[in-house]
Design a protein around this motif. Structure first.
Motif, PDB file in Angstrom:
ATOM      1  N   LYS A 104      -1.213   6.442  -7.541  1.00  0.00           N
ATOM      2  CA  LYS A 104      -0.732   6.551  -6.172  1.00  0.00           C
ATOM      3  C   LYS A 104      -0.402   8.003  -5.838  1.00  0.00           C
TER       4      LYS A 104
ATOM      5  N   ASP B  63       0.826  -1.211   0.000  1.00  0.00           N
ATOM      6  CA  ASP B  63       0.000   0.000   0.000  1.00  0.00           C
ATOM      7  C   ASP B  63       0.857   1.258   0.000  1.00  0.00           C
TER       8      ASP B  63
ATOM      9  N   SER C  99       1.804   6.251  -1.947  1.00  0.00           N
ATOM     10  CA  SER C  99       0.739   5.662  -1.137  1.00  0.00           C
ATOM     11  C   SER C  99      -0.557   5.559  -1.935  1.00  0.00           C
ATOM     12  N   LYS C 100      -1.239   4.435  -1.777  1.00  0.00           N
ATOM     13  CA  LYS C 100      -2.551   4.313  -2.407  1.00  0.00           C
ATOM     14  C   LYS C 100      -3.602   5.072  -1.593  1.00  0.00           C
TER      15      LYS C 100
END
Length: 374
Positions: A169, A141, A191-192
């Motif tokens: 992302k 993630d 980061s997602k």
């Protein structure tokens, strides 16, 4: 006469065993000493793994001899178990979280500029393409990438786009320097989950090393992630090879040895200051947090010990084996880590030995958010 000789030998081994015990105690104490106050302590602490291994050998020796002297190394093993856990993690299975729990997988990787300069010397970009693709398709993630390299006018090295934008992302990139190709070099966090705040911890105007941090909105809860790159050991593979090859030539060996010691001392001192700035920052965090990256120090150092006093280590709590992360001529070095605060629990820690294109191996861990009961 034979009995007398055996008794002398037994007493000699016992004295040597006492010496190892004192070595362990001194090494453990030296981890508490800031290297900038007394730098020889860092070298003594650095030698502690050898003392711990010797203690195990004495334990086996006294067991074979069926001697009550076995109490000595056994006591060291039991009282110093936390240090052995740093040396070798034993976690046959970590508990998976309940499905309704919020989880986060974090990948940390010193990318070595995605081999951009190595590929240029080789006249191709195959290693870079493979590494970039490996990172961009990893299921984590969050990516915390040190020695991150991005060149916006390149089809291969436009890594912000290839890793972040292409896979939707969010990202934060702090640049420490640039090169003549207009490429940027530094630390990146992808980061997602949305990044709601971000920042950087600098270690002085002249230092390229730094820490990037980002607050992530993980399904309504905020988790802070630190991507760390502390002072390098500044030791190349050729330096170590030159030291090895100089064995037998006293003058050359002394010269190469002094060179290595000087570089190690500089790194020990710098990281002692840097880790204290890092700790000062995360102690003020209002959220649970993860501190991961390239610390350039082994688990038997002032740097690691200061962090371990405050935080849990994902490798120790959820990994297995030695967990070496340095992909170079010195074996068994674990200089990349993931630490985490209260409110989180680590599970499923991995070191990716199949990705050997950098001088570091990537590491990842999964975390479950466990809210503290009030």
């Amino acid at each position: 006469m034979s009995g007398t000789f055996k008794e002398i030998r037994r007493k000699l081994w016992f004295i040597l065993n006492i010496g190892v015990v004192l070595w362990v105690l001194l090494g453990a104490y030296c981890m508490l000493v800031p290297p900038y106050e007394f730098w020889p302590a860092a070298f003594i602490a650095f030698s502690l793994p050898a003392a711990l291994v010797l203690n195990i050998l004495f334990l086996l020796y006294w067991l074979v001899k069926r001697s009550w002297y076995v109490v000595l190394p056994l006591s060291v093993l039991l009282l110093g178990w936390n240090y052995y856990a740093r040396l070798l993690a034993i976690n046959p299975g970590t508990e998976e979280p309940e499905q309704e729990k919020k989880t986060l997988q974090v990948l940390s990787f010193n990318t070595h500029a995605f081999s951009a300069y190595d590929d240029k010397e080789a006249g191709n970009s195959s290693a870079s393409k493979e590494m970039i693709e490996w990172v961009s398709t990893h299921p984590a993630d969050v990516y915390c990438l040190q020695e991150f390299y991005s060149r916006h006018n390149s089809d291969v090295y436009n890594t912000i786009s290839r890793i972040g934008i292409r896979y939707d992302k969010h990202h934060y990139f702090t640049t420490s320097q640039s090169d003549r190709y207009n490429a940027r070099f530094g630390i990146a966090i992808f980061s997602k989950y949305p990044i709601v705040d971000e920042g950087v911890i600098l270690f002085g105007d002249k230092s390229a090393n730094r820490v990037a941090w980002a607050d992530l909105d993980v399904k309504g809860d905020t988790i802070r992630v630190y991507a760390v790159h502390l002072q390098s050991m500044s030791i190349k593979a050729t330096d170590i090879e030159n030291t090895y090859s100089s064995i037998g030539n006293e003058d050359s060996f002394k010269r190469e040895g002094r060179n290595l010691a000087r570089r190690l001392r500089k790194g020990f001192i710098a990281r002692g200051h840097q880790v204290e700035l890092l700790i000062e920052h995360f102690q003020k965090s209002p959220y649970p947090f993860i501190v991961c990256g390239d610390f350039n120090d082994i688990p038997f150092s002032y740097t690691y010990n200061e962090l371990a006093k405050e935080l849990d280590n994902a490798m120790v709590e959820a990994g297995t084996g030695v967990g070496a992360t340095y992909n170079g001529p010195i074996p068994f070095l674990r200089i990349d880590n993931q630490f985490y605060s209260k409110g989180l629990r680590a599970y499923n820690f991995k070191t990716y030995y199949d990705m050997g294109l950098s001088d570091h191996f990537p590491i990842s861990a999964k975390y479950v958010l466990e809210k503290e009961e009030r």
